[in-house]
Design an enzyme around this catalytic site. Structure first.
Site, PDB file in Angstrom:
ATOM      1  N   HIS A  77       0.854  -1.246   0.431  1.00 43.46           N
ATOM      2  CA  HIS A  77      -0.152   0.067  -0.246  1.00 43.46           C
ATOM      3  C   HIS A  77       1.492   1.486  -0.373  1.00 43.46           C
ATOM      4  O   HIS A  77       1.634   1.382   1.292  1.00 43.46           O
ATOM      5  CB  HIS A  77      -0.888   0.004   0.933  1.00 43.46           C
ATOM      6  CG  HIS A  77      -2.148  -1.221   1.541  1.00 43.46           C
ATOM      7  ND1 HIS A  77      -3.220  -1.659   2.232  1.00 43.46           N
ATOM      8  CD2 HIS A  77      -1.927  -2.040   0.688  1.00 43.46           C
ATOM      9  CE1 HIS A  77      -3.562  -3.043   2.526  1.00 43.46           C
ATOM     10  NE2 HIS A  77      -3.291  -2.517   0.597  1.00 43.46           N
ATOM     11  N   TYR A 205      -9.167   5.012   8.094  1.00 40.36           N
ATOM     12  CA  TYR A 205      -9.587   4.523   9.187  1.00 40.36           C
ATOM     13  C   TYR A 205     -10.193   6.527   9.020  1.00 40.36           C
ATOM     14  O   TYR A 205     -10.170   7.393   8.891  1.00 40.36           O
ATOM     15  CB  TYR A 205      -7.896   5.240   9.665  1.00 40.36           C
ATOM     16  CG  TYR A 205      -6.635   4.848   9.802  1.00 40.36           C
ATOM     17  CD1 TYR A 205      -6.076   3.384   8.712  1.00 40.36           C
ATOM     18  CD2 TYR A 205      -6.182   3.676  10.865  1.00 40.36           C
ATOM     19  CE1 TYR A 205      -4.689   3.084   9.423  1.00 40.36           C
ATOM     20  CE2 TYR A 205      -5.493   3.066  11.440  1.00 40.36           C
ATOM     21  CZ  TYR A 205      -5.175   2.590  10.181  1.00 40.36           C
ATOM     22  OH  TYR A 205      -3.732   1.638  10.601  1.00 40.36           O
ATOM     23  N   PRO A 297      -3.955  -1.162  19.124  1.00 44.93           N
ATOM     24  CA  PRO A 297      -3.740  -1.717  17.600  1.00 44.93           C
ATOM     25  C   PRO A 297      -3.393  -0.524  17.006  1.00 44.93           C
ATOM     26  O   PRO A 297      -3.006  -0.040  15.527  1.00 44.93           O
ATOM     27  CB  PRO A 297      -4.731  -2.223  17.734  1.00 44.93           C
ATOM     28  CG  PRO A 297      -5.920  -1.172  18.448  1.00 44.93           C
ATOM     29  CD  PRO A 297      -4.787  -1.252  19.659  1.00 44.93           C
ATOM     30  N   LYS A 301       1.814  -0.976  15.484  1.00 46.52           N
ATOM     31  CA  LYS A 301       3.202  -0.747  15.730  1.00 46.52           C
ATOM     32  C   LYS A 301       3.682  -2.140  16.354  1.00 46.52           C
ATOM     33  O   LYS A 301       4.974  -2.217  16.597  1.00 46.52           O
ATOM     34  CB  LYS A 301       3.337   0.755  16.670  1.00 46.52           C
ATOM     35  CG  LYS A 301       3.372   1.478  15.947  1.00 46.52           C
ATOM     36  CD  LYS A 301       4.734   1.903  15.410  1.00 46.52           C
ATOM     37  CE  LYS A 301       4.645   2.651  13.890  1.00 46.52           C
ATOM     38  NZ  LYS A 301       4.278   2.450  12.399  1.00 46.52           N
ATOM     39  N   TYR A 389       4.283   6.086  10.624  1.00 47.77           N
ATOM     40  CA  TYR A 389       3.463   5.393  10.161  1.00 47.77           C
ATOM     41  C   TYR A 389       3.983   4.343   9.381  1.00 47.77           C
ATOM     42  O   TYR A 389       4.040   2.406   9.449  1.00 47.77           O
ATOM     43  CB  TYR A 389       2.391   5.267   8.865  1.00 47.77           C
ATOM     44  CG  TYR A 389       1.310   4.653   8.834  1.00 47.77           C
ATOM     45  CD1 TYR A 389      -0.087   4.745   9.190  1.00 47.77           C
ATOM     46  CD2 TYR A 389       1.109   3.190   8.417  1.00 47.77           C
ATOM     47  CE1 TYR A 389      -0.962   3.207   9.486  1.00 47.77           C
ATOM     48  CE2 TYR A 389       0.306   2.313   8.189  1.00 47.77           C
ATOM     49  CZ  TYR A 389      -0.690   2.759   8.978  1.00 47.77           C
ATOM     50  OH  TYR A 389      -1.621   1.357   8.812  1.00 47.77           O
TER      51      TYR A 389
HETATM   52  P1  FAD Z   1       3.834 -12.552  20.431  1.00 45.68           P
HETATM   53  O1  FAD Z   1       3.439 -12.571  19.262  1.00 45.68           O
HETATM   54  O2  FAD Z   1       2.771 -12.489  21.862  1.00 45.68           O
HETATM   55  O3  FAD Z   1       4.385 -14.358  21.447  1.00 45.68           O
HETATM   56  C1  FAD Z   1       4.409 -14.510  22.122  1.00 45.68           C
HETATM   57  C2  FAD Z   1       5.051 -16.740  22.166  1.00 45.68           C
HETATM   58  O4  FAD Z   1       5.782 -16.309  23.692  1.00 45.68           O
HETATM   59  C3  FAD Z   1       3.216 -16.818  22.159  1.00 45.68           C
HETATM   60  O5  FAD Z   1       3.650 -17.815  20.580  1.00 45.68           O
HETATM   61  C4  FAD Z   1       3.372 -17.279  23.608  1.00 45.68           C
HETATM   62  O6  FAD Z   1       2.673 -18.546  23.387  1.00 45.68           O
HETATM   63  C5  FAD Z   1       4.785 -18.101  24.453  1.00 45.68           C
HETATM   64  N1  FAD Z   1       4.526 -17.700  25.608  1.00 45.68           N
HETATM   65  C6  FAD Z   1       4.362 -16.946  26.146  1.00 45.68           C
HETATM   66  N2  FAD Z   1       4.339 -17.139  27.674  1.00 45.68           N
HETATM   67  C7  FAD Z   1       5.324 -18.408  27.283  1.00 45.68           C
HETATM   68  C8  FAD Z   1       6.557 -18.911  28.153  1.00 45.68           C
HETATM   69  N3  FAD Z   1       5.944 -18.980  29.699  1.00 45.68           N
HETATM   70  N4  FAD Z   1       7.294 -20.254  27.541  1.00 45.68           N
HETATM   71  C9  FAD Z   1       7.386 -20.405  26.718  1.00 45.68           C
HETATM   72  N5  FAD Z   1       6.185 -19.699  25.396  1.00 45.68           N
HETATM   73  C10 FAD Z   1       6.041 -18.628  26.090  1.00 45.68           C
HETATM   74  N6  FAD Z   1       0.778  -5.233  15.092  1.00 45.68           N
HETATM   75  C11 FAD Z   1       1.469  -4.946  14.152  1.00 45.68           C
HETATM   76  O7  FAD Z   1       3.304  -4.808  14.253  1.00 45.68           O
HETATM   77  N7  FAD Z   1       0.812  -4.645  13.151  1.00 45.68           N
HETATM   78  C12 FAD Z   1      -0.763  -4.732  12.977  1.00 45.68           C
HETATM   79  O8  FAD Z   1      -0.873  -5.040  12.473  1.00 45.68           O
HETATM   80  C13 FAD Z   1      -0.899  -5.901  14.393  1.00 45.68           C
HETATM   81  N8  FAD Z   1      -1.817  -6.360  15.095  1.00 45.68           N
HETATM   82  C14 FAD Z   1      -2.431  -6.242  15.656  1.00 45.68           C
HETATM   83  C15 FAD Z   1      -3.821  -7.106  15.639  1.00 45.68           C
HETATM   84  C16 FAD Z   1      -4.272  -8.297  17.291  1.00 45.68           C
HETATM   85  C17 FAD Z   1      -5.632  -7.970  17.284  1.00 45.68           C
HETATM   86  C18 FAD Z   1      -3.648  -7.986  18.297  1.00 45.68           C
HETATM   87  C19 FAD Z   1      -3.863  -9.076  19.435  1.00 45.68           C
HETATM   88  C20 FAD Z   1      -2.092  -7.598  18.357  1.00 45.68           C
HETATM   89  C21 FAD Z   1      -1.595  -6.335  17.020  1.00 45.68           C
HETATM   90  N9  FAD Z   1      -0.245  -6.520  16.289  1.00 45.68           N
HETATM   91  C22 FAD Z   1       0.253  -5.574  15.800  1.00 45.68           C
HETATM   92  C23 FAD Z   1       0.286  -6.766  17.625  1.00 45.68           C
HETATM   93  C24 FAD Z   1       1.435  -7.822  17.644  1.00 45.68           C
HETATM   94  O9  FAD Z   1      -0.128  -8.786  16.917  1.00 45.68           O
HETATM   95  C25 FAD Z   1       1.544  -7.998  18.685  1.00 45.68           C
HETATM   96  O10 FAD Z   1       2.993  -6.974  19.028  1.00 45.68           O
HETATM   97  C26 FAD Z   1       3.351  -9.056  18.223  1.00 45.68           C
HETATM   98  O11 FAD Z   1       2.753 -10.492  18.296  1.00 45.68           O
HETATM   99  C27 FAD Z   1       4.514  -8.980  19.732  1.00 45.68           C
HETATM  100  O12 FAD Z   1       4.932 -10.006  19.339  1.00 45.68           O
HETATM  101  P2  FAD Z   1       5.979 -10.513  20.399  1.00 45.68           P
HETATM  102  O13 FAD Z   1       6.610 -12.198  19.768  1.00 45.68           O
HETATM  103  O14 FAD Z   1       6.121  -9.922  21.507  1.00 45.68           O
HETATM  104  O15 FAD Z   1       4.693 -11.333  21.263  1.00 45.68           O
HETATM  105  C1  DHB Z   2      -4.738  -3.694  11.127  1.00 42.88           C
HETATM  106  C2  DHB Z   2      -4.715  -3.571  12.520  1.00 42.88           C
HETATM  107  C3  DHB Z   2      -4.753  -1.921  12.749  1.00 42.88           C
HETATM  108  O1  DHB Z   2      -4.069  -2.055  13.943  1.00 42.88           O
HETATM  109  C4  DHB Z   2      -3.974  -1.141  11.572  1.00 42.88           C
HETATM  110  O2  DHB Z   2      -3.953   0.106  12.564  1.00 42.88           O
HETATM  111  C5  DHB Z   2      -4.299  -1.693  10.450  1.00 42.88           C
HETATM  112  C6  DHB Z   2      -4.972  -2.982  10.265  1.00 42.88           C
HETATM  113  C7  DHB Z   2      -5.672  -5.116  10.532  1.00 42.88           C
HETATM  114  O3  DHB Z   2      -6.064  -5.920  11.801  1.00 42.88           O
HETATM  115  O4  DHB Z   2      -5.729  -5.846   9.517  1.00 42.88           O
END
Ligand code: FAD
Ligand code: DHB
Length: 395
Positions: A77, A205, A297, A301, A389
């Site tokens: 995009h 948005y 969200p 980021k 962004y």
């Molecule tokens: P996580 O992805 O949470 O990974 C942590 C892992 O550790 C998990 O697999 C968990 O099972 C495991 N774990 C937990 N405890 C233990 C333990 N004790 N021992 C071993 N393993 C363990 N971010 C963006 O940049 N862009 C987006 O568009 C976006 N959209 C999102 C939409 C939703 C609905 C949500 C909920 C989040 C979104 N995010 C987005 C945020 C993004 O998903 C998270 O910031 C990202 O997953 C963080 O990565 P992480 O590896 O730190 O943690």
């Molecule tokens: C999505 C989620 C977001 O927080 C955002 O800023 C843009 C897209 C998504 O789920 O696609």
């Protein structure tokens, strides 16, 4: 009795974006690691989350040789649309940032690619482990004990431990002397997945008196949409016709654009908070990603910030193993926090500017409209939004 302990330079707790990117970055420098993950591979790969990837995250995936499927299947995009007062304004990020774009490639697809490539290059990821406990963090031989997928006790002896266990993980609790900052928002998002073609080629948005709305996408056949709702609302209380009427109203525009409806096959409510753990290391433990910080969200980021921590930690560990230098590791928290606070600021700014906050007075509501008006009419303001962004450069 534990089986014979396994030795690895870096024990990584959690196979999310932070842990898996770290494993790849270290492997590229010849530093091996073992990743421990409580969930099964199927669960990790099946949790559907957004994937708005910053330009440098995309470049990093390409550099690591992980970009082939993303290049074929991702959506590129060049900007976003902001909608308020019934009017639409396109922000052209490619033009505003000298050629940077955003890539929409869902997080579970990123994880599938990272897991497959890590296993193919001989890496170890142990799925389905339980009772993960960290020991000896202030010694130079920290250990991780856990139960493997069959419930048997096992032990990992490491030089370093990376706590990449997400917002619900426990590694953060080991960081002594930390300060935690939290900010709650009096709203949440009702997210839906819809079987339909895209209604627009980029994300929209929208700020509306009835609340925020976001139009996003997952694939040519599946669309993702969000509606601002109450923080404790239950998704089951939103019938489909209510969701569609709210989306039509909040996304309504004078230019004749229409929203394409489809079968809603998933609904969920997402809470919103900002959180920063100010101190991300203790002895030989370094925490990264959602284990250390959460953003609301809006602005997408979270994943990108988790990957940035992994990059900084990998650099510190490369210096330690390659040159015997510890200064980058010592500076890990400070280096990460400079980027984290800017991402926190941006996510807070996008969230407050675009949502209708019932606790705000009419003056504050008008200020947000003035902010939007400023962004869409000033190239300087639009550039500031755009460069955040698409992702600020890594230090
Ligand atoms: P996580 O992805 O949470 O990974 C942590 C892992 O550790 C998990 O697999 C968990 O099972 C495991 N774990 C937990 N405890 C233990 C333990 N004790 N021992 C071993 N393993 C363990 N971010 C963006 O940049 N862009 C987006 O568009 C976006 N959209 C999102 C939409 C939703 C609905 C949500 C909920 C989040 C979104 N995010 C987005 C945020 C993004 O998903 C998270 O910031 C990202 O997953 C963080 O990565 P992480 O590896 O730190 O943690
Ligand atoms: C999505 C989620 C977001 O927080 C955002 O800023 C843009 C897209 C998504 O789920 O696609």
């Amino acid at each position: 009795m534990s089986a014979t302990p396994v030795r690895t330079p870096v024990g990584i707790v959690g196979a999310g974006p932070a842990g898996l990117f770290l494993a790849h970055l270290l492997h590229r420098q010849g530093i091996e690691s073992v990743v421990l993950e409580t969930r099964s591979r199927e669960e990790v790969e099946g949790t559907i989350r957004a994937g708005v990837l910053e330009q440098w995250t995309v470049d990093l995936m390409q550099d690591l040789g992980l970009g082939d499927r993303m290049r074929r299947e991702g959506h590129f995009h060049r900007g976003i649309t902001l909608r308020f007062n019934g009017e639409s304004w396109h922000l052209d990020f490619e033009d505003l940032t000298g050629g940077k774009r955003v890539t929409v490639y869902p997080q579970h697809e990123v994880l599938r690619d990272l897991i497959a490539a890590r296993l193919a290059n001989g890496g170890e990821i142990r799925f389905g482990v339980q009772d993960v406990q960290l020991h000896g963090l202030t010694t130079d031989r920290p250990r991780i004990t856990y139960r493997n997928g069959d419930g048997e006790p096992e032990e990992l002896h490491c030089d370093f431990i990376a706590g990449c266990d997400g917002s619900q993980g426990t590694s953060r609790q080991h960081v002594e002397g930390r300060t935690e900052y939290q900010h709650l928002y009096p709203f949440g998002w009702l997210g839906i997945l819809v079987e339909a073609p895209p209604s627009h080629h980029e994300l929209i948005y929208a700020r509306h008196g009835r609340g925020f709305a976001l139009l996003s996408t997952r694939s040519p056949d599946i669309q993702r949409m969000y509606l601002q709702c109450g923080p404790t609302d239950n998704a089951a209380d939103f019938p489909d016709d209510l969701i569609w009427s709210e989306l039509h109203r909040r996304l309504e525009t004078v230019d004749g654009w229409t929203l394409t409806e489809g079968r809603i096959f998933q609904k969920n409510v997402i809470g919103m908070r900002s959180f920063v753990c100010d101190r991300m290391q203790h002895g030989r433990l370094y925490i990264a990603g959602d284990a250390a910080h959460i953003v609301p969200p809006t602005g997408a980021k979270g994943l990108n910030l988790a990957v940035a921590d992994a990059v900084y930690l990998a650099r510190g560990l490369e210096d330690f193993y390659g040159r015997g230098r510890r200064d980058r590791l010592e500076q890990y928290t400070a280096t990460c926090l400079r980027r984290i606070w800017k991402a926190e600021r941006f996510s807070w700014y996008m969230t407050t500017m675009l949502h209708t906050n019932p606790a705000e007075d009419p003056f504050e509501q008008r200020i947000h409209l003035a902010d939007l008006d400023y962004v869409v009419h000033s190239r300087a303001a639009a550039t500031a939004l755009a460069e955040n962004y698409v992702g600020l450069p890594l230090d």
